[in-house]
Enzyme design. Structure first.
Site, mmCIF file in Angstrom:
data_model
loop_
_atom_site.group_PDB
_atom_site.id
_atom_site.type_symbol
_atom_site.label_atom_id
_atom_site.label_comp_id
_atom_site.label_asym_id
_atom_site.label_seq_id
_atom_site.Cartn_x
_atom_site.Cartn_y
_atom_site.Cartn_z
ATOM 1 N N GLY A 210 -4.146 44.984 -15.722
ATOM 2 C CA GLY A 210 -3.413 43.952 -14.989
ATOM 3 C C GLY A 210 -4.361 43.086 -14.179
ATOM 4 O O GLY A 210 -4.006 42.592 -13.105
ATOM 5 N N ARG B 179 -4.367 38.500 -12.904
ATOM 6 C CA ARG B 179 -3.673 37.712 -11.876
ATOM 7 C C ARG B 179 -3.427 38.561 -10.640
ATOM 8 O O ARG B 179 -3.546 39.776 -10.665
ATOM 9 C CB ARG B 179 -2.341 37.181 -12.410
ATOM 10 C CG ARG B 179 -1.387 38.288 -12.810
ATOM 11 C CD ARG B 179 -0.107 37.735 -13.396
ATOM 12 N NE ARG B 179 -0.345 37.178 -14.710
ATOM 13 C CZ ARG B 179 -0.419 37.909 -15.824
ATOM 14 N NH1 ARG B 179 -0.281 39.227 -15.771
ATOM 15 N NH2 ARG B 179 -0.628 37.349 -16.990
ATOM 16 N N ASN C 121 -4.148 49.073 -12.176
ATOM 17 C CA ASN C 121 -3.406 48.123 -11.348
ATOM 18 C C ASN C 121 -2.148 47.591 -12.031
ATOM 19 O O ASN C 121 -1.230 47.132 -11.353
ATOM 20 C CB ASN C 121 -4.321 46.952 -10.975
ATOM 21 C CG ASN C 121 -3.564 45.783 -10.400
ATOM 22 O OD1 ASN C 121 -3.124 45.804 -9.247
ATOM 23 N ND2 ASN C 121 -3.388 44.743 -11.199
ATOM 24 N N SER D 122 1.902 52.248 -3.944
ATOM 25 C CA SER D 122 2.638 51.354 -3.047
ATOM 26 C C SER D 122 3.200 52.165 -1.891
ATOM 27 O O SER D 122 3.510 53.357 -2.052
ATOM 28 C CB SER D 122 3.794 50.682 -3.796
ATOM 29 O OG SER D 122 4.655 49.994 -2.902
ATOM 30 N N TYR E 175 10.868 51.637 -9.253
ATOM 31 C CA TYR E 175 9.530 51.304 -8.764
ATOM 32 C C TYR E 175 9.016 52.380 -7.807
ATOM 33 O O TYR E 175 7.866 52.836 -7.910
ATOM 34 C CB TYR E 175 9.572 49.951 -8.059
ATOM 35 C CG TYR E 175 8.220 49.422 -7.650
ATOM 36 C CD1 TYR E 175 7.334 48.891 -8.584
ATOM 37 C CD2 TYR E 175 7.827 49.436 -6.313
ATOM 38 C CE1 TYR E 175 6.104 48.389 -8.213
ATOM 39 C CE2 TYR E 175 6.593 48.931 -5.924
ATOM 40 C CZ TYR E 175 5.737 48.414 -6.877
ATOM 41 O OH TYR E 175 4.514 47.928 -6.494
ATOM 42 N N ALA F 150 9.954 55.520 -7.586
ATOM 43 C CA ALA F 150 9.694 56.756 -8.325
ATOM 44 C C ALA F 150 8.385 56.659 -9.098
ATOM 45 O O ALA F 150 7.603 57.619 -9.149
ATOM 46 C CB ALA F 150 10.856 57.049 -9.272
#
Length: 249
Positions: free
Chosen positions: A15, A18, A92, A144, A157, A159
């Protein structure tokens, strides 16, 4: 350009075309790392790699769907063949498909888990053998704060990122004796393309509970990732570093 602490190292950034991934790629490249930019959109990876080369960095583009084990294995082998080694992996790549659990489709659950969690597993597993063979490696997973605290409307997300944290700690224990460190970063509210479309109410809610009262930038994340990829963190493994303006202190 002047080489830094990562001179001679080859870094895969999934990833990496960007947002946070691009910022991480730029920081690692600025410190001398050769970059393998991985993205499901090969054209985006090629554009990012070209931009980095224009800044004097060594960068190559690779297209891959991180959720597919064969893509991960083929990409790592291609990096080994074309760049000589794999010393650093930054997992990422990630997506969101937000909605309340009662409305969440099985497809949206499966997609987020397959990219965010399974993708991290796939690439981590793919780099293990070459890193173990060279007895060196730095793996950094982008988790996160949501994976540590939960968040309404982000069951899939949260989990997936909680799973990334568990995976990080397990991999760290399995690989520590081979001089391979595995750590995670847990960003809070960071200004990216992924967060710019959040409703103002959601943005304000994040800032209300963030003691620094401002969002972070991709560069804030990239700086911590660089530390975890450098020799300065050689005795740091199995850790999760919050980059959240104090949100979870």
């Amino acid at each position: 350009m002047e080489c830094g602490k990562l001179k001679g190292r080859v870094a895969i950034v999934t990833g990496g075309a960007r947002g946070i991934g691009k910022a991480i790629s730029e920081r690692l490249g600025a410190e001398g790392a050769s970059l393998a930019i991985v993205d499901i959109m090969k054209e985006a990876a090629e554009e990012a790699a070209a931009d980095l080369r224009g800044k004097g960095m060594n960068a190559m583009a690779f297209g891959a769907d991180v959720s597919k084990p064969k893509d991960a294995e083929a990409t790592v082998q291609a990096v080994l063949d074309e760049m000589g080694s794999v010393d650093i992996l930054v997992n990422n790549a990630g997506i969101t498909r937000d909605t309340l659990m009662m409305r969440m489709s099985e497809a949206d659950w499966d997609l987020v888990i397959s990219i965010n969690l399974k993708g991290t597993f796939n690439f981590t597993k793919a780099v293990m053998r070459p890193m173990m063979k060279s007895k060196y490696g730095k793996i950094v997973n982008v988790a996160s704060v949501v994976g540590r605290m939960g968040n309404p409307g982000q069951a899939n997300y949260a989990a997936s990122k909680a799973g990334v944290i568990g995976l990080t700690k397990t991999a760290a224990k399995e690989l520590a004796a081979r001089n391979i460190t595995v750590n995670a970063v847990a960003p809070g509210y960071i200004q990216t393309d992924m967060t710019k479309d959040l409703p103002d109410q959601a943005k304000d809610a994040f800032l209300t509970v963030t003691p620094m009262k401002r969002p972070g930038s991709p560069a804030d994340v990239a700086g911590v990732v660089f530390f975890l990829c450098s020799h300065d963190s050689d005795y740091v493994t199995g850790q999760v570093v919050n980059i959240d303006g104090g949100l979870l202190m």
